[in-house]
Design an enzyme around this catalytic site. Structure first.
Site, PDB file in Angstrom:
ATOM      1  N   ARG A   1       9.437  28.326 -41.900  1.00 39.00           N
ATOM      2  CA  ARG A   1       8.056  28.068 -41.963  1.00 39.00           C
ATOM      3  C   ARG A   1       7.444  29.598 -41.763  1.00 39.00           C
ATOM      4  NH1 ARG A   1       6.280  24.242 -38.959  1.00 39.00           N
ATOM      5  NH2 ARG A   1       4.400  24.813 -38.701  1.00 39.00           N
TER       6      ARG A   1
ATOM      7  N   LYS B   1       7.316  27.198 -46.650  1.00 37.52           N
ATOM      8  CA  LYS B   1       7.567  25.476 -45.902  1.00 37.52           C
ATOM      9  C   LYS B   1       6.867  25.067 -45.869  1.00 37.52           C
ATOM     10  CE  LYS B   1      10.621  22.039 -47.182  1.00 37.52           C
ATOM     11  NZ  LYS B   1      10.667  21.860 -48.513  1.00 37.52           N
TER      12      LYS B   1
ATOM     13  N   TRP C   1       4.991  34.429 -40.758  1.00 38.09           N
ATOM     14  CA  TRP C   1       4.176  33.943 -42.072  1.00 38.09           C
ATOM     15  C   TRP C   1       3.507  34.691 -42.196  1.00 38.09           C
ATOM     16  CZ3 TRP C   1       0.700  31.511 -45.685  1.00 38.09           C
ATOM     17  CH2 TRP C   1       1.282  31.604 -47.000  1.00 38.09           C
TER      18      TRP C   1
ATOM     19  N   ASN D   1       1.811  30.618 -33.729  1.00 38.43           N
ATOM     20  CA  ASN D   1       1.696  29.521 -34.693  1.00 38.43           C
ATOM     21  C   ASN D   1      -0.540  29.590 -35.348  1.00 38.43           C
ATOM     22  OD1 ASN D   1       1.792  28.374 -37.580  1.00 38.43           O
ATOM     23  ND2 ASN D   1       3.199  26.265 -35.899  1.00 38.43           N
ATOM     24  N   GLY D   2      -0.638  29.514 -36.448  1.00 39.04           N
ATOM     25  CA  GLY D   2      -1.507  29.010 -36.615  1.00 39.04           C
ATOM     26  C   GLY D   2      -2.852  30.240 -37.064  1.00 39.04           C
TER      27      GLY D   2
ATOM     28  N   LYS E   1       9.389  23.734 -59.633  1.00 43.13           N
ATOM     29  CA  LYS E   1      10.408  24.229 -58.915  1.00 43.13           C
ATOM     30  C   LYS E   1      10.584  25.393 -59.402  1.00 43.13           C
ATOM     31  CE  LYS E   1      10.663  22.054 -56.748  1.00 43.13           C
ATOM     32  NZ  LYS E   1      10.197  21.242 -55.785  1.00 43.13           N
TER      33      LYS E   1
ATOM     34  N   CYS F   1       4.074  29.570 -38.946  1.00 38.03           N
ATOM     35  CA  CYS F   1       4.844  30.464 -38.474  1.00 38.03           C
ATOM     36  C   CYS F   1       5.590  30.108 -37.641  1.00 38.03           C
ATOM     37  CB  CYS F   1       4.236  31.207 -37.848  1.00 38.03           C
ATOM     38  SG  CYS F   1       3.000  32.444 -38.386  1.00 38.03           S
TER      39      CYS F   1
ATOM     40  N   HIS G   1      -3.115  22.464 -79.103  1.00 40.26           N
ATOM     41  CA  HIS G   1      -4.781  23.235 -78.821  1.00 40.26           C
ATOM     42  C   HIS G   1      -4.803  24.726 -78.157  1.00 40.26           C
ATOM     43  CE1 HIS G   1      -6.127  19.269 -80.465  1.00 40.26           C
ATOM     44  NE2 HIS G   1      -5.334  18.757 -79.896  1.00 40.26           N
TER      45      HIS G   1
ATOM     46  N   GLU H   1       6.495  19.129 -61.477  1.00 42.73           N
ATOM     47  CA  GLU H   1       6.951  19.408 -61.011  1.00 42.73           C
ATOM     48  C   GLU H   1       8.584  20.351 -61.096  1.00 42.73           C
ATOM     49  OE1 GLU H   1       7.267  19.771 -58.030  1.00 42.73           O
ATOM     50  OE2 GLU H   1       9.443  19.313 -56.803  1.00 42.73           O
TER      51      GLU H   1
ATOM     52  N   GLU I   1       8.620  28.624 -58.722  1.00 39.42           N
ATOM     53  CA  GLU I   1       8.893  29.335 -56.900  1.00 39.42           C
ATOM     54  C   GLU I   1       9.798  29.311 -56.647  1.00 39.42           C
ATOM     55  OE1 GLU I   1       9.256  24.794 -54.993  1.00 39.42           O
ATOM     56  OE2 GLU I   1       7.971  25.737 -54.011  1.00 39.42           O
TER      57      GLU I   1
HETATM   58  C1  AGP Z   1       7.981  22.609 -52.932  1.00 37.78           C
HETATM   59  O1  AGP Z   1       8.652  22.948 -53.907  1.00 37.78           O
HETATM   60  C2  AGP Z   1       6.453  23.552 -52.533  1.00 37.78           C
HETATM   61  N1  AGP Z   1       7.135  24.608 -51.919  1.00 37.78           N
HETATM   62  C3  AGP Z   1       5.199  23.023 -51.970  1.00 37.78           C
HETATM   63  O2  AGP Z   1       4.222  22.853 -53.205  1.00 37.78           O
HETATM   64  C4  AGP Z   1       5.007  21.615 -50.885  1.00 37.78           C
HETATM   65  O3  AGP Z   1       5.209  20.579 -51.470  1.00 37.78           O
HETATM   66  C5  AGP Z   1       3.645  22.167 -50.816  1.00 37.78           C
HETATM   67  O4  AGP Z   1       3.430  23.196 -50.038  1.00 37.78           O
HETATM   68  C6  AGP Z   1       3.341  20.172 -49.718  1.00 37.78           C
HETATM   69  O5  AGP Z   1       3.863  20.257 -48.512  1.00 37.78           O
HETATM   70  P1  AGP Z   1       3.828  18.600 -47.572  1.00 37.78           P
HETATM   71  O6  AGP Z   1       3.822  18.027 -49.172  1.00 37.78           O
HETATM   72  O7  AGP Z   1       4.545  19.649 -46.361  1.00 37.78           O
HETATM   73  O8  AGP Z   1       2.928  18.844 -47.389  1.00 37.78           O
END
Ligand code: AGP
Length: 608
Positions: free
Chosen positions: A27, A603, A75, A100-101, A485, A2, A504, A481, A488
């Site tokens: 966050r 994030k 979050w 946070n945590g 992208k 958070c 396969h 990747e 998400e």
């Molecule tokens: C990226 O688009 C993602 N939202 C997520 O996969 C991110 O890369 C992952 O949580 C790792 O985060 P970090 O690089 O801050 O460790």
């Protein structure tokens, strides 16, 4: 994970808290709340939903007026997103806090507190800390905090108000990040620097189990025994503009456009006399020479950057590389030997699983190298060696520029390692390094070249229920990747598949009109990938081909072609990544999604 903020000063506290929270919504954004001393009493305003929802609520309730307070954007981990589970939480009459945590032993503590007559109104672990702190408070805030911290287990950062101390704000952290900002006559707490950059660039990094006391007179620090601590004042090199949208509709688009600069700023200081030079990161040729096994451990996009690293390092340096998902690595008893190199990649530097994996690797005798974007973050501080990427603040939840700089560092490291191992000559190393540096200009060119096409082609994706990304070798690593992208931010299901593996089993998923995004930038594998493309095309797939400007593409291969400039084959992922990012971006925009804050995500993932 958070975002928490706090303020003591002459300004309108609510305004400062809301402004700071707006920079931390990445966050978490399930709910938001603030607590402010108003006429000597703590007034809480909180609401489910975005910060905007809280602001609307305060428009009708009236904004709390005062100069000392804390704020939170959530979050959800314990308990659904709801108004009652939102922070700040009261522990009773004496304590109000934001957190946070995660409190790992909250269940046991809650049972004990209930047995002592305490009544809980929320499902959160945070309320347990608040109640515990309230029980422990007998007029001495530091003692109450120390006593509470002796009872709780887990990771946390707390911003605390004591009802009988309306001019003071307290903060403490264990594992979760927290900074204390200072300016003339005012001070701040925040989970991250961008939250306070509008007000100050000067800040202290709070260490584990350190308590900060913020008053109108200034800031002081002590440990849990009450011994005062002198701390080094840091100055942030991120400016406010870098953390704002700067005219772009979304942070993600802005960040895609920042990639050329980010790559240049990351690489330039690490190149001297045309050769990679990572000495300032404590990486020398001598150290590199002795490396026989590399693990790359990370999560999500950062792990995908590691996949590119694996292909490049194994090919260039002839050193085996294992790429591990951090949450798997830490629990699978990895066979690390003393002297192995474990590379941790992380944008935030706070990802709980990556941090834990790094600690495990250190414990097992490995040397750790962190590739991190957020300055002063936990992973950055604890690694043996550190390469900062200079992407600047990445606000959009979907990582773009952080990925780009992570792979640029993977290449630079691979070239230096290959030279150290005698796998390439100095001339070859210089040549490759020069092309790598030149990718900055080529990324810029690619954005210009493909932006319009990606916007148009994204239309073909918007109605899809599911699609595939296929590629071979580095193109496969990049496809992973691309697929993440799209998933998400557009919420369209997709899978990345090694093109040769389709037959396969997975090819049975292909139906008439299903989009397949094929990445084919590797010359040696081009014909083979084209054969796989034809296999899906023959079964009705709508193929979007990403290839270089010189590729000869037969008329029957693709429905859409996106061409990027041709550079050294090995470096093509740095250009081919751009259309994949833009396709995902425009698909999300076209579907009307919240591009920068996709549902269910945050994030910085500081929980397991
Ligand atoms: C990226 O688009 C993602 N939202 C997520 O996969 C991110 O890369 C992952 O949580 C790792 O985060 P970090 O690089 O801050 O460790």
């Amino acid at each position: 994970m958070c975002g928490i903020v706090g303020y003591v000063g002459a300004k309108d506290c609510s305004e400062v808290l809301v402004s700071a929270l707006s920079k931390l919504e990445y966050r978490g954004y399930d709910s938001a709340g603030i607590a402010v001393f108003e006429d000597g009493k703590i007034r809480i305003e909180k609401e489910k939903g975005r910060l905007l929802d809280l602001q609307k609520k305060m428009e009708s309730d009236g904004v709390p007026k005062g100069n000392v307070g804390v704020g939170h954007t959530r979050w959800a981990t314990h308990g659904v997103p709801s108004s009652v589970n939102s922070h700040p939480h009261r522990g009773g009459d004496k304590v109000t806090l934001v957190h946070n945590g995660i409190i790992e032993n909250y269940k046991e503590l809650k049972e004990q507190l209930i047995a002592q007559g305490r009544v809980f109104i929320s499902e959160t672990d945070t309320e347990v800390v608040a109640q515990l702190m309230d029980m422990n408070y007998e007029g001495d805030p530091e003692k109450a905090i120390a006593k509470t911290l002796a009872q709780v287990e887990g990771s946390f950062a707390l911003g605390i108000l004591f009802a009988d101390r309306p001019e003071e704000l307290y903060a403490v952290r264990r594992e979760s990040p927290l900074i204390v900002g200072v300016a003339e006559g005012e001070s701040f707490i925040a989970s991250d620097v961008p939250a306070i950059i509008k007000y100050t660039t000067q800040y202290y990094l709070l260490e584990h189990d350190e308590i900060a006391k913020l008053t109108h007179e200034g800031v002081s620090f002590c440990d849990l025994e009450g011994n005062s601590i002198e701390k080094e004042l840091k100055v942030a090199d991120w400016d406010q503009e870098a953390a704002e949208k700067g005219g772009y509709e979304h942070y993600m688009l802005k960040e895609i456009h920042e990639q050329p600069t980010a790559v240049k700023t990351t690489l330039t200081p690490r190149i001297s006399d045309g050769m990679p030079n990572l000495e300032e990161c404590s990486i020398t040729l001598d150290k590199l020479k002795d490396i026989n096994q590399i693990y790359i451990v990370a999560c999500g996009t950062a792990m995908h950057a590691g996949m590119v690293g694996k292909y490049v390092i194994e090919k260039q340096c002839k050193v085996p590389v294992i790429v591990d998902i951090a949450s798997e690595f830490r629990y699978r008893d990895p066979l690390i030997k003393e002297g192995d190199l474990v590379i941790i990649i992380s944008q935030s530097g706070e990802t709980a699983d990556s941090l834990a994996a790094m600690r495990l690797a250190k414990k097992m005798g490995a040397k750790t190298l962190a590739i991190v974007n957020a300055k002063g973050s936990s992973i950055a501080r604890e690694a043996d060696m550190l390469i900062y990427t200079h992407a600047g603040p990445e606000i959009a939840v979907a990582s773009t520029k952080a990925y780009m700089v992570q792979i640029s560092v993977m290449y630079l490291l691979a070239f230096e390692l290959a030279f150290a191992k005698g796998e390439i000559t100095k001339e070859e190393c210089r040549r490759l390094t020069d092309i790598l540096l030149g990718t900055s200009a080529n990324i810029e060119k690619t954005i210009e070249l493909v932006d319009g096409d990606c916007n148009t082609i994204a239309e073909a994706l918007t109605e899809a229920d599911s699609l595939l990304y296929i590629g071979r070798g580095l193109d496969y690593a990049l496809s992973m990747e691309g697929s993440l992208k799209l998933k998400e931010i557009s919420y369209i299901h997709s899978e990345a598949y090694a093109a040769g593996e389709l037959k396969h089993g997975t090819i049975s998923l292909i139906t008439e009109g299903m989009p397949v995004i094929a990445v084919a930038t590797q010359n040696a594998l081009y014909d083979k990938t084209v054969s796989n493309i034809k296999e899906v095309k023959a079964r009705g797939a709508k193929v979007i081909l990403v290839c270089d400007e010189q590729a000869e593409v037969g008329a029957d291969v693709a429905d859409f072609i996106i061409r990027v400039p041709r550079i050294e084959e090995m470096l093509m992922p740095m250009l081919a990544a751009v259309p994949l990012q833009l396709l995902a971006y425009y698909a999300s925009v076209r579907r009307g999604n919240d591009v920068d804050k996709p549902r269910n995500l945050a994030k910085s993932v500081t929980v397991e």
